[in-house]
Design a protein around this motif. Structure first.
Motif, PDB file in Angstrom:
ATOM      1  N   GLY A 159      11.153 -20.719   3.064  1.00 59.58           N
ATOM      2  CA  GLY A 159      11.792 -20.261   4.285  1.00 59.58           C
ATOM      3  C   GLY A 159      12.757 -19.107   4.116  1.00 59.58           C
ATOM      4  N   ARG A 160      12.630 -18.343   3.030  1.00 65.26           N
ATOM      5  CA  ARG A 160      13.585 -17.245   2.837  1.00 65.26           C
ATOM      6  C   ARG A 160      12.869 -15.910   2.813  1.00 65.26           C
ATOM      7  NH1 ARG A 160      18.663 -18.735   1.677  1.00 65.26           N
ATOM      8  NH2 ARG A 160      19.074 -16.681   2.581  1.00 65.26           N
ATOM      9  N   GLY A 161      13.165 -15.058   1.851  1.00 63.16           N
ATOM     10  CA  GLY A 161      12.685 -13.684   1.873  1.00 63.16           C
ATOM     11  C   GLY A 161      11.179 -13.543   1.835  1.00 63.16           C
ATOM     12  N   LEU A 162      10.715 -12.433   2.366  1.00 62.85           N
ATOM     13  CA  LEU A 162       9.284 -12.163   2.406  1.00 62.85           C
ATOM     14  C   LEU A 162       8.875 -11.289   1.227  1.00 62.85           C
ATOM     15  CD1 LEU A 162      10.100 -12.795   5.442  1.00 62.85           C
ATOM     16  CD2 LEU A 162       8.033 -11.543   6.026  1.00 62.85           C
ATOM     17  N   GLN A 163       7.769 -11.648   0.637  1.00 62.92           N
ATOM     18  CA  GLN A 163       7.219 -10.873  -0.470  1.00 62.92           C
ATOM     19  C   GLN A 163       5.937 -10.207   0.003  1.00 62.92           C
ATOM     20  OE1 GLN A 163       5.479 -13.102  -3.718  1.00 62.92           O
ATOM     21  NE2 GLN A 163       6.174 -11.594  -5.213  1.00 62.92           N
ATOM     22  N   LEU A 164       5.869  -8.896  -0.114  1.00 63.21           N
ATOM     23  CA  LEU A 164       4.664  -8.187   0.279  1.00 63.21           C
ATOM     24  C   LEU A 164       3.562  -8.445  -0.737  1.00 63.21           C
ATOM     25  CD1 LEU A 164       3.248  -6.139   2.141  1.00 63.21           C
ATOM     26  CD2 LEU A 164       4.178  -4.337   0.685  1.00 63.21           C
ATOM     27  N   LEU A 165       2.418  -8.915  -0.262  1.00 64.85           N
ATOM     28  CA  LEU A 165       1.287  -9.213  -1.137  1.00 64.85           C
ATOM     29  C   LEU A 165       0.276  -8.067  -1.140  1.00 64.85           C
ATOM     30  CD1 LEU A 165       0.591 -12.917  -0.081  1.00 64.85           C
ATOM     31  CD2 LEU A 165       1.963 -12.100  -2.013  1.00 64.85           C
ATOM     32  N   PHE A 166      -0.168  -7.675   0.044  1.00 70.26           N
ATOM     33  CA  PHE A 166      -1.181  -6.635   0.175  1.00 70.26           C
ATOM     34  C   PHE A 166      -0.872  -5.786   1.403  1.00 70.26           C
ATOM     35  CE2 PHE A 166      -4.067  -8.401  -2.905  1.00 70.26           C
ATOM     36  CZ  PHE A 166      -3.902  -9.771  -2.811  1.00 70.26           C
ATOM     37  N   TYR A 167      -1.301  -4.533   1.348  1.00 71.79           N
ATOM     38  CA  TYR A 167      -1.272  -3.730   2.547  1.00 71.79           C
ATOM     39  C   TYR A 167      -2.501  -2.841   2.573  1.00 71.79           C
ATOM     40  CZ  TYR A 167       0.561   0.354   0.005  1.00 71.79           C
ATOM     41  OH  TYR A 167       0.739   1.402  -0.854  1.00 71.79           O
ATOM     42  N   SER A 168      -2.849  -2.431   3.801  1.00 74.26           N
ATOM     43  CA  SER A 168      -4.069  -1.655   3.980  1.00 74.26           C
ATOM     44  C   SER A 168      -3.830  -0.573   5.027  1.00 74.26           C
ATOM     45  CB  SER A 168      -5.210  -2.572   4.433  1.00 74.26           C
ATOM     46  OG  SER A 168      -6.338  -1.807   4.813  1.00 74.26           O
ATOM     47  N   VAL A 169      -4.214   0.652   4.679  1.00 72.20           N
ATOM     48  CA  VAL A 169      -4.055   1.752   5.623  1.00 72.20           C
ATOM     49  C   VAL A 169      -5.375   2.108   6.301  1.00 72.20           C
ATOM     50  CG1 VAL A 169      -2.056   2.673   4.404  1.00 72.20           C
ATOM     51  CG2 VAL A 169      -4.356   3.484   3.820  1.00 72.20           C
ATOM     52  N   GLY A 170      -6.461   1.416   5.918  1.00 69.27           N
ATOM     53  CA  GLY A 170      -7.742   1.702   6.544  1.00 69.27           C
ATOM     54  C   GLY A 170      -8.817   0.750   6.053  1.00 69.27           C
ATOM     55  N   ILE A 171      -9.970   0.817   6.675  1.00 70.98           N
ATOM     56  CA  ILE A 171     -11.086  -0.061   6.303  1.00 70.98           C
ATOM     57  C   ILE A 171     -11.394   0.092   4.816  1.00 70.98           C
ATOM     58  CG2 ILE A 171     -13.539  -0.546   6.646  1.00 70.98           C
ATOM     59  CD1 ILE A 171     -13.218   0.384   9.525  1.00 70.98           C
ATOM     60  N   GLY A 172     -11.484  -1.034   4.138  1.00 70.36           N
ATOM     61  CA  GLY A 172     -11.841  -1.032   2.727  1.00 70.36           C
ATOM     62  C   GLY A 172     -10.742  -0.568   1.791  1.00 70.36           C
ATOM     63  N   GLN A 173      -9.590  -0.198   2.316  1.00 70.46           N
ATOM     64  CA  GLN A 173      -8.485   0.295   1.490  1.00 70.46           C
ATOM     65  C   GLN A 173      -7.422  -0.785   1.370  1.00 70.46           C
ATOM     66  OE1 GLN A 173      -7.221   4.458   2.378  1.00 70.46           O
ATOM     67  NE2 GLN A 173      -8.694   4.319   4.044  1.00 70.46           N
ATOM     68  N   ILE A 174      -7.302  -1.330   0.172  1.00 72.85           N
ATOM     69  CA  ILE A 174      -6.379  -2.427  -0.069  1.00 72.85           C
ATOM     70  C   ILE A 174      -5.476  -2.063  -1.234  1.00 72.85           C
ATOM     71  CG2 ILE A 174      -6.125  -4.887  -0.559  1.00 72.85           C
ATOM     72  CD1 ILE A 174      -7.675  -4.354   1.995  1.00 72.85           C
ATOM     73  N   SER A 175      -4.192  -2.252  -1.057  1.00 76.68           N
ATOM     74  CA  SER A 175      -3.243  -2.080  -2.155  1.00 76.68           C
ATOM     75  C   SER A 175      -2.587  -3.427  -2.426  1.00 76.68           C
ATOM     76  CB  SER A 175      -2.175  -1.049  -1.800  1.00 76.68           C
ATOM     77  OG  SER A 175      -2.743   0.222  -1.657  1.00 76.68           O
ATOM     78  N   SER A 176      -2.549  -3.776  -3.700  1.00 75.50           N
ATOM     79  CA  SER A 176      -1.959  -5.042  -4.109  1.00 75.50           C
ATOM     80  C   SER A 176      -0.579  -4.790  -4.683  1.00 75.50           C
ATOM     81  CB  SER A 176      -2.845  -5.710  -5.156  1.00 75.50           C
ATOM     82  OG  SER A 176      -2.217  -6.870  -5.660  1.00 75.50           O
ATOM     83  N   GLU A 177       0.362  -5.558  -4.234  1.00 73.69           N
ATOM     84  CA  GLU A 177       1.735  -5.355  -4.677  1.00 73.69           C
ATOM     85  C   GLU A 177       2.105  -6.191  -5.893  1.00 73.69           C
ATOM     86  OE1 GLU A 177       4.318  -3.175  -3.344  1.00 73.69           O
ATOM     87  OE2 GLU A 177       2.325  -2.346  -2.941  1.00 73.69           O
ATOM     88  N   VAL A 178       1.527  -7.362  -6.007  1.00 74.27           N
ATOM     89  CA  VAL A 178       1.879  -8.232  -7.128  1.00 74.27           C
ATOM     90  C   VAL A 178       0.623  -8.876  -7.674  1.00 74.27           C
ATOM     91  CG1 VAL A 178       4.213  -8.715  -6.337  1.00 74.27           C
ATOM     92  CG2 VAL A 178       2.357 -10.162  -5.571  1.00 74.27           C
ATOM     93  N   PRO A 179       0.541  -9.024  -9.003  1.00 73.48           N
ATOM     94  CA  PRO A 179      -0.625  -9.716  -9.571  1.00 73.48           C
ATOM     95  C   PRO A 179      -0.592 -11.187  -9.187  1.00 73.48           C
ATOM     96  CG  PRO A 179       1.024  -9.299 -11.263  1.00 73.48           C
ATOM     97  CD  PRO A 179       1.497  -8.592 -10.032  1.00 73.48           C
ATOM     98  N   GLN A 180      -1.737 -11.702  -8.793  1.00 74.22           N
ATOM     99  CA  GLN A 180      -1.729 -13.068  -8.309  1.00 74.22           C
ATOM    100  C   GLN A 180      -3.148 -13.583  -8.200  1.00 74.22           C
ATOM    101  OE1 GLN A 180      -0.092 -12.576  -4.278  1.00 74.22           O
ATOM    102  NE2 GLN A 180      -0.814 -10.504  -4.570  1.00 74.22           N
ATOM    103  N   ASN A 181      -3.230 -14.776  -7.688  1.00 77.03           N
ATOM    104  CA  ASN A 181      -4.493 -15.478  -7.548  1.00 77.03           C
ATOM    105  C   ASN A 181      -5.170 -15.161  -6.224  1.00 77.03           C
ATOM    106  OD1 ASN A 181      -6.413 -17.492  -8.272  1.00 77.03           O
ATOM    107  ND2 ASN A 181      -5.406 -18.891  -6.844  1.00 77.03           N
ATOM    108  N   LEU A 182      -4.678 -14.201  -5.483  1.00 76.32           N
ATOM    109  CA  LEU A 182      -5.180 -13.926  -4.152  1.00 76.32           C
ATOM    110  C   LEU A 182      -5.813 -12.547  -4.091  1.00 76.32           C
ATOM    111  CD1 LEU A 182      -1.988 -15.147  -2.272  1.00 76.32           C
ATOM    112  CD2 LEU A 182      -4.121 -16.408  -2.486  1.00 76.32           C
ATOM    113  N   SER A 183      -6.657 -12.348  -3.076  1.00 76.12           N
ATOM    114  CA  SER A 183      -7.233 -11.036  -2.824  1.00 76.12           C
ATOM    115  C   SER A 183      -7.240 -10.804  -1.324  1.00 76.12           C
ATOM    116  CB  SER A 183      -8.660 -10.946  -3.390  1.00 76.12           C
ATOM    117  OG  SER A 183      -9.493 -11.894  -2.745  1.00 76.12           O
ATOM    118  N   ALA A 184      -7.420  -9.556  -0.929  1.00 76.40           N
ATOM    119  CA  ALA A 184      -7.456  -9.234   0.489  1.00 76.40           C
ATOM    120  C   ALA A 184      -8.616  -8.292   0.748  1.00 76.40           C
ATOM    121  CB  ALA A 184      -6.143  -8.588   0.927  1.00 76.40           C
ATOM    122  N   SER A 185      -9.105  -8.329   1.979  1.00 78.66           N
ATOM    123  CA  SER A 185     -10.178  -7.432   2.371  1.00 78.66           C
ATOM    124  C   SER A 185      -9.962  -6.992   3.809  1.00 78.66           C
ATOM    125  CB  SER A 185     -11.543  -8.114   2.220  1.00 78.66           C
ATOM    126  OG  SER A 185     -11.624  -9.246   3.065  1.00 78.66           O
TER     127      SER A 185
END
Lengths: 111, 111
Positions: B41-67
């Motif tokens: 319930g505290r601070g937010l950690q950015l995991l992924f962001y995307s500026v367009g279709i198929g463009q994914i940036s990962s902020e932290v190494p982890q067990n997750l992926s984004a699409s």
């Protein structure tokens, strides 16, 4: 770390009193924003202040920004029990559209 | 008007099971999209962001992926969940000049 830092971590006040929360950051910013989160819910955008602005008002909210000290404050005047929530500052760096959040201040307003 | 939908609201999954959280935005085109995680319930950690279709940036190494298969769809996935993946996951979108708009969040509990 790029994260913002907020203080206090928790604040408890009586209805009618003013609540002040502070936020500090380390990088140069494009803008700084404040968000509110009710328990277990999504965040709601409250106010945005740009790096060339020093003060901004929205209803009972007053935000200041001091870029020389890399700090901002959120003042809620005449607080109400319904203002009870967590408040987060977040800043947008000059390098790109990634909003970095502070750890938040948990505000409790007692009736 | 722009709206953001995120589902499910709550999810309980066993360790080792797959994960798929979906977020869709309406009323805007080519939004920047973000996945954040909030622990305890505290601070937010950015995991992924995307500026367009198929463009994914990962902020932290982890067990997750984004699409991002479509302009207004952002998916958070995992092939095998870990206990440490438990948390509150928030999707958000932003335009160029305004604050972020967050979804209502998904509470994930890995058991």
């Amino acid at each position: 770390s790029q994260q913002g830092e907020e203080d206090p971590q928790a604040l408890s006040i009586q209805e009618g009193e003013n609540a002040t929360m502070n936020c500090s950051y380390k990088t140069s910013i494009n803008n700084l924003q404040w968000y509110r989160q009710n328990s277990g819910r999504g965040l709601v955008h409250l106010i945005l202040i740009r790096s060339n602005e020093r003060e901004k008002h929205s209803g009972r909210l007053r935000v200041t920004l001091d870029t020389s000290k890399k700090s901002s404050s959120l003042l809620i005047t005449a607080s109400r029990a319904a203002d009870t929530a967590s408040y987060f500052c977040a800043f947008l760096g000059n390098q790109g559209g990634k909003l970095i959040f502070g750890q938040g201040t948990e505000l409790s307003v007692k009736p | 008007s722009q709206t953001i939908h995120q589902w499910p609201a709550t999810l309980v999954q066993p360790v080792g099971s797959p994960l798929s959280l979906e977020c869709t935005v309406e009323g805007t085109s080519n939004p920047n999209l973000y996945w954040y995680r909030q622990a305890a319930g505290r601070g937010l950690q950015l995991l992924f962001y995307s500026v367009g279709i198929g463009q994914i940036s990962s902020e932290v190494p982890q067990n997750l992926s984004a699409s991002r298969p479509q302009d207004r769809q952002f998916i958070l996935s995992s092939k095998k969940l870990l206990l440490s993946d438990s948390g509150f996951y928030l999707c958000a979108w932003s335009g160029q000049y305004y604050g972020y708009t967050f979804g209502s969040g998904t509470r994930l509990t890995v058991v």
